[in-house]
Write a protein that holds these residues in place. Structure first.
Motif, PDB file in Angstrom:
ATOM      1  N   GLN A  76     166.097  19.537  67.811  1.00  0.00           N
ATOM      2  CA  GLN A  76     167.167  18.910  67.032  1.00  0.00           C
ATOM      3  C   GLN A  76     166.772  18.827  65.559  1.00  0.00           C
ATOM      4  O   GLN A  76     167.046  17.838  64.885  1.00  0.00           O
ATOM      5  N   ARG A  77     166.141  19.899  65.066  1.00  0.00           N
ATOM      6  CA  ARG A  77     165.553  19.849  63.720  1.00  0.00           C
ATOM      7  C   ARG A  77     166.579  19.503  62.636  1.00  0.00           C
ATOM      8  O   ARG A  77     166.262  18.801  61.659  1.00  0.00           O
ATOM      9  N   ALA A  78     167.802  19.961  62.782  1.00  0.00           N
ATOM     10  CA  ALA A  78     168.812  19.724  61.751  1.00  0.00           C
ATOM     11  C   ALA A  78     169.082  18.237  61.546  1.00  0.00           C
ATOM     12  O   ALA A  78     169.403  17.799  60.432  1.00  0.00           O
ATOM     13  N   LEU A  79     168.947  17.440  62.604  1.00  0.00           N
ATOM     14  CA  LEU A  79     169.202  16.003  62.478  1.00  0.00           C
ATOM     15  C   LEU A  79     168.265  15.354  61.471  1.00  0.00           C
ATOM     16  O   LEU A  79     168.653  14.430  60.746  1.00  0.00           O
ATOM     17  N   PHE A  80     167.029  15.846  61.423  1.00  0.00           N
ATOM     18  CA  PHE A  80     166.013  15.177  60.616  1.00  0.00           C
ATOM     19  C   PHE A  80     166.096  15.561  59.144  1.00  0.00           C
ATOM     20  O   PHE A  80     165.373  15.003  58.315  1.00  0.00           O
ATOM     21  N   VAL A 148     172.206   6.185  63.305  1.00  0.00           N
ATOM     22  CA  VAL A 148     173.407   6.141  64.159  1.00  0.00           C
ATOM     23  C   VAL A 148     173.883   7.538  64.552  1.00  0.00           C
ATOM     24  O   VAL A 148     174.904   7.660  65.236  1.00  0.00           O
ATOM     25  N   LEU A 149     173.155   8.581  64.146  1.00  0.00           N
ATOM     26  CA  LEU A 149     173.561   9.924  64.555  1.00  0.00           C
ATOM     27  C   LEU A 149     173.585  10.015  66.073  1.00  0.00           C
ATOM     28  O   LEU A 149     172.627   9.608  66.737  1.00  0.00           O
ATOM     29  N   PRO A 150     174.675  10.523  66.647  1.00  0.00           N
ATOM     30  CA  PRO A 150     174.852  10.463  68.112  1.00  0.00           C
ATOM     31  C   PRO A 150     173.691  11.067  68.900  1.00  0.00           C
ATOM     32  O   PRO A 150     173.219  10.464  69.874  1.00  0.00           O
ATOM     33  N   HIS A 151     173.206  12.233  68.507  1.00  0.00           N
ATOM     34  CA  HIS A 151     172.168  12.895  69.295  1.00  0.00           C
ATOM     35  C   HIS A 151     170.836  12.153  69.245  1.00  0.00           C
ATOM     36  O   HIS A 151     169.998  12.323  70.134  1.00  0.00           O
ATOM     37  N   LEU A 152     170.648  11.324  68.227  1.00  0.00           N
ATOM     38  CA  LEU A 152     169.391  10.569  68.146  1.00  0.00           C
ATOM     39  C   LEU A 152     169.303   9.486  69.210  1.00  0.00           C
ATOM     40  O   LEU A 152     168.214   8.983  69.492  1.00  0.00           O
ATOM     41  N   GLN A 153     170.425   9.135  69.802  1.00  0.00           N
ATOM     42  CA  GLN A 153     170.392   8.112  70.844  1.00  0.00           C
ATOM     43  C   GLN A 153     169.642   8.613  72.078  1.00  0.00           C
ATOM     44  O   GLN A 153     169.215   7.817  72.918  1.00  0.00           O
ATOM     45  N   LYS A 154     169.450   9.924  72.180  1.00  0.00           N
ATOM     46  CA  LYS A 154     168.755  10.504  73.340  1.00  0.00           C
ATOM     47  C   LYS A 154     167.303  10.862  73.024  1.00  0.00           C
ATOM     48  O   LYS A 154     166.652  11.566  73.787  1.00  0.00           O
ATOM     49  N   ALA A 155     166.808  10.393  71.891  1.00  0.00           N
ATOM     50  CA  ALA A 155     165.447  10.729  71.475  1.00  0.00           C
ATOM     51  C   ALA A 155     164.428  10.254  72.510  1.00  0.00           C
ATOM     52  O   ALA A 155     164.555   9.165  73.077  1.00  0.00           O
ATOM     53  N   THR A 156     163.414  11.072  72.760  1.00  0.00           N
ATOM     54  CA  THR A 156     162.435  10.793  73.804  1.00  0.00           C
ATOM     55  C   THR A 156     161.041  10.594  73.204  1.00  0.00           C
ATOM     56  O   THR A 156     160.812  10.829  72.029  1.00  0.00           O
ATOM     57  N   ARG A 164     164.339   2.645  67.584  1.00  0.00           N
ATOM     58  CA  ARG A 164     164.845   1.310  67.946  1.00  0.00           C
ATOM     59  C   ARG A 164     164.323   0.260  66.958  1.00  0.00           C
ATOM     60  O   ARG A 164     165.064  -0.654  66.569  1.00  0.00           O
ATOM     61  N   GLN A 165     163.070   0.365  66.563  1.00  0.00           N
ATOM     62  CA  GLN A 165     162.527  -0.569  65.579  1.00  0.00           C
ATOM     63  C   GLN A 165     163.274  -0.453  64.246  1.00  0.00           C
ATOM     64  O   GLN A 165     163.572  -1.473  63.606  1.00  0.00           O
ATOM     65  N   LEU A 166     163.581   0.778  63.840  1.00  0.00           N
ATOM     66  CA  LEU A 166     164.340   0.962  62.605  1.00  0.00           C
ATOM     67  C   LEU A 166     165.703   0.273  62.697  1.00  0.00           C
ATOM     68  O   LEU A 166     166.136  -0.422  61.766  1.00  0.00           O
ATOM     69  N   ARG A 167     166.385   0.453  63.824  1.00  0.00           N
ATOM     70  CA  ARG A 167     167.724  -0.119  63.981  1.00  0.00           C
ATOM     71  C   ARG A 167     167.673  -1.648  63.921  1.00  0.00           C
ATOM     72  O   ARG A 167     168.540  -2.285  63.318  1.00  0.00           O
ATOM     73  N   VAL A 168     166.658  -2.239  64.542  1.00  0.00           N
ATOM     74  CA  VAL A 168     166.527  -3.697  64.532  1.00  0.00           C
ATOM     75  C   VAL A 168     166.272  -4.192  63.113  1.00  0.00           C
ATOM     76  O   VAL A 168     166.898  -5.160  62.652  1.00  0.00           O
ATOM     77  N   LEU A 169     165.365  -3.555  62.390  1.00  0.00           N
ATOM     78  CA  LEU A 169     165.039  -3.985  61.027  1.00  0.00           C
ATOM     79  C   LEU A 169     166.247  -3.878  60.101  1.00  0.00           C
ATOM     80  O   LEU A 169     166.441  -4.714  59.208  1.00  0.00           O
ATOM     81  N   LEU A 170     167.055  -2.859  60.303  1.00  0.00           N
ATOM     82  CA  LEU A 170     168.201  -2.651  59.428  1.00  0.00           C
ATOM     83  C   LEU A 170     169.300  -3.689  59.627  1.00  0.00           C
ATOM     84  O   LEU A 170     170.245  -3.765  58.831  1.00  0.00           O
TER      85      LEU A 170
END
Length: 467
Positions: A76-80, A148-156, A164-170
Motif C-alpha cells: 500500500q505504498r501510495a498511502l504513505f 483516516v484513510l480507509p485502507h489504513l484501517q486494515k494495517a497489520t 491507533r496511538q496517533l488517532r488517540v493523540l489527535l
C-alpha cells in the motif's frame, strides 16, 4: 559480555560484530549497512532507523510484527505518500526545541499585554512562533487526513498499534482548536493563544506525535530499501535452531555469485576451506548480514531464507592486537573465542562465525586449538557455527565430531596464466595451495632475482684498481 537476558526481545550483538559487518559505520569510508538501508525523509526518522539497527529483534513475535508492517507498506505504498510533509515535521521539531517566550497567562488582560509586548519588542521571536505554530498545525492536519484513510484501517503488525496511538493523540481537546486552514491570516492574539495551546499545554503530546511519525518514517524506509534491492522476506521457523537459504549473496556486490547456506542440529558446524581470495570471508559476511537483516524484520539478499531466531550473533573476522593494553594478536583471538564461549555456556541460542581463527600462533598450536574448539562446539545443542580455516589437516579428525560438521570449500580455477575465481561453494575440503603461484604471478621473485643479478653483474664489470 553484555547479557541479553535483561532484554529478551533483543538480539545480542556486540561492538565487534557491528564493526565486522559495517552496520553503522564503514572503516573504508564507503557506505555502511545503515546508509544502504536509509531512505528516511527526516532527521528524526533516520535516528529512529539507527536505533532499530542498534537493537534488532530476537523474538519471533517482534520480527513477525515488523515483517507484517513492511509487507503492508510495500503493498500500500501510495498511502504513505499522504503522510505530513518533511517541512511540517522538521518545522514542528524546531518549534518545540527553540527557545521562545511563552505566554501562559490565565487572565485575559495579562495575556493581551504579554502578546502586545511580544509583538512590539520581540518581533523575531514572534515570527518564529508564527512559523512554528504553522508547522505544528500542518503536522496535525496532515496526520488527521492520513490516519483516516480507509485502507489504513486494515494495517497489520507494528503499524496497527502505531496508527491507533496517533488517532488517540489527535483527539486531544486542544488539538480540536487547530483550524482546517492555514493560520497565517489569523490575528496576533489568536496565533499566540494557539501557540499557548500547542507549545505549552500540548508539548509532550506533540513530541509523542513526532516520535510515532519518526517510527513510521523508519518503517517506510525499511520497506523501500527491501523493495529497491529486491530482497526476499524470510520465513520465521520454530523449534531447534536452523538457518537455510538458497541464492544468498552479499548486498554490496554489483554482480554477486549466489550460494546456499544450511545449518541445523544435524550439521551445527560449517567448516569452510579454500585459498585466499576465493570467497570465504565474503561468504561469511554475506550470511551474517542476511541473518542480521532478518532479525530486523527486513527482507534479505537471497532467493529464499528460513531461520529460527537466535539470541546472540557473533562474528570474528577483523581482529587486531592492542599495543596500549598489551594484548597480542593471539590474545585478542583467544578473548574473542571466550566471548562466544561465555554466551554458549549461559545456554543462549548462539550463532558465531570465525574467519581463520588462531592465525596469531604457530601451526601446531593453531591446529590443536582449532580442533579443541570444534570438538566442543559440535556438542552444543541450539548453537550454530561457521568456521573457516587453512588448517586442512583438520579434515582427518572431523569425522570424530559426531557427524556434526558439514565441510564446504571455495577454489581457484588454475587454467591459463592467471588465477580465476568462480566463487561457487562446493562440498568437501580444499587442498589447493596457491601461495607460491600468487607470489610468482605478482612478479615478486622476478623483482628480487633481478636485484640480485644486477648486483652480481655490476661486480663483475667493475674494473680492478691498480695495486
Amino acid at each position: 559480555m553484555p547479557t541479553s537476558s535483561t532484554k529478551p526481545d533483543l538480539l545480542g550483538i556486540d561492538s565487534h560484530t557491528f564493526k565486522d559487518l559495517e552496520i553503522l559505520e564503514a572503516d573504508t569510508g564507503d557506505a555502511s549497512l545503515f546508509d544502504f538501508c536509509n531512505r528516511t525523509r527526516s532527521a528524526g526518522g533516520a535516528a529512529a532507523l539507527r536505533r532499530r539497527m542498534q537493537n534488532p529483534w530476537a523474538s519471533a513475535k517482534r520480527i513477525d510484527a515488523t515483517q507484517q508492517a513492511i509487507r503492508f507498506i510495500t503493498e500500500q505504498r501510495a498511502l504513505f505518500k499522504e503522510m505530513p510533509s518533511v517541512y511540517a515535521i522538521e518545522g514542528t521539531q524546531a518549534y518545540l526545541h527553540e527557545i521562545l517566550p511563552s505566554l501562559d497567562f490565565r487572565n485575559q488582560l495579562e495575556f493581551a499585554l504579554g502578546a502586545l509586548q511580544v509583538w512590539i519588542n520581540q518581533d523575531s521571536h514572534y515570527f518564529s512562533i508564527v512559523r512554528g505554530a504553522q508547522s505544528a498545525c500542518r503536522l496535525i492536519r496532515g496526520l488527521r487526513n492520513f490516519v483516516v484513510l480507509p485502507h489504513l484501517q486494515k494495517a497489520t503488525g507494528e503499524l496497527g498499534p502505531l496508527l491507533r496511538q496517533l488517532r488517540v493523540l489527535l483527539t486531544r481537546p486542544n488539538f480540536r482548536l487547530v483550524p482546517d486552514f492555514d493560520i497565517g491570516s489569523q490575528s496576533t492574539w489568536r496565533i499566540l493563544r494557539l501557540d499557548q495551546d500547542l507549545r505549552v499545554k500540548e508539548k509532550d503530546t506533540l513530541n509523542r506525535l513526532l516520535t510515532l511519525v519518526y517510527e513510521l518514517d523508519a518503517l517506510v524506509s525499511m520497506a523501500d530499501a527491501s523493495a529497491e534491492h529486491g530482497f526476499v522476506t524470510p520465513e520465521i521457523c520454530t523449534g531447534p535452531m536452523q538457518v537455510k537459504a538458497e541464492g544468498l549473496y552479499h548486498p554490496y556486490l554489483t554482480n554477486p555469485v549466489a550460494n546456499p547456506v544450511s545449518l541445523n542440529q544435524q550439521h551445527r558446524i560449517l567448516f569452510l576451506t579454500g585459498p585466499n581470495m576465493a570467497g570465504k570471508t565474503t561468504y561469511l559476511r554475506a550470511f551474517a548480514t542476511a541473518l542480521y537483516l532478518a532479525h530486523l524484520g527486513m527482507g534479505v539478499p537471497a532467493q529464499s531464507f528460513r531461520f529460527v531466531p537466535v539470541q546472540w550473533l557473533f562474528s570474528s573476522i577483523s581482529l587486531a592486537d592492542d599495543l596500549r593494553r598489551g594484548v597480542s594478536y593471539f590474545r585478542a583471538e583467544a578473548l574473542r573465542v571466550k566471548t562466544v564461549a561465555e554466551a554458549v555456556a549461559q545456554g543462549e541460542r548462539v550463532l558465531a562465525l570465525m574467519d581463520e581463527p588462531f592465525k596469531g600462533t604457530n601451526v601446531k598450536d593453531a591446529f590443536e586449538a582449532s580442533l579443541a574448539i570444534l570438538e566442543r562446539f559440535s556438542t552444543r545443542e541450539n548453537c550454530l557455527f561457521m568456521f573457516s580455516s587453512h588448517q586442512i589437516e583438520l579434515s582427518d579428525h572431523l569425522h570424530r565430531l559426531h557427524n556434526q560438521v558439514d565441510c564446504r570449500y571455495f577454489e581457484a580455477v588454475e587454467s591459463g596464466e592467471r588465477l580465476h575465481f568462480d566463487y561457487q561453494l562446493r562440498a568437501g575440503i580444499s587442498d589447493q595451495r596457491l601461495g607460491m603461484r600468487v607470489l610468482r604471478e605478482e612478479g615478486i621473485f622476478d623483482l628480487l632475482d633481478r636485484e640480485v643479478n644486477q648486483i652480481a653483474d655490476s661486480s663483475q664489470t667493475e674494473p680492478l684498481e691498480n695495486s
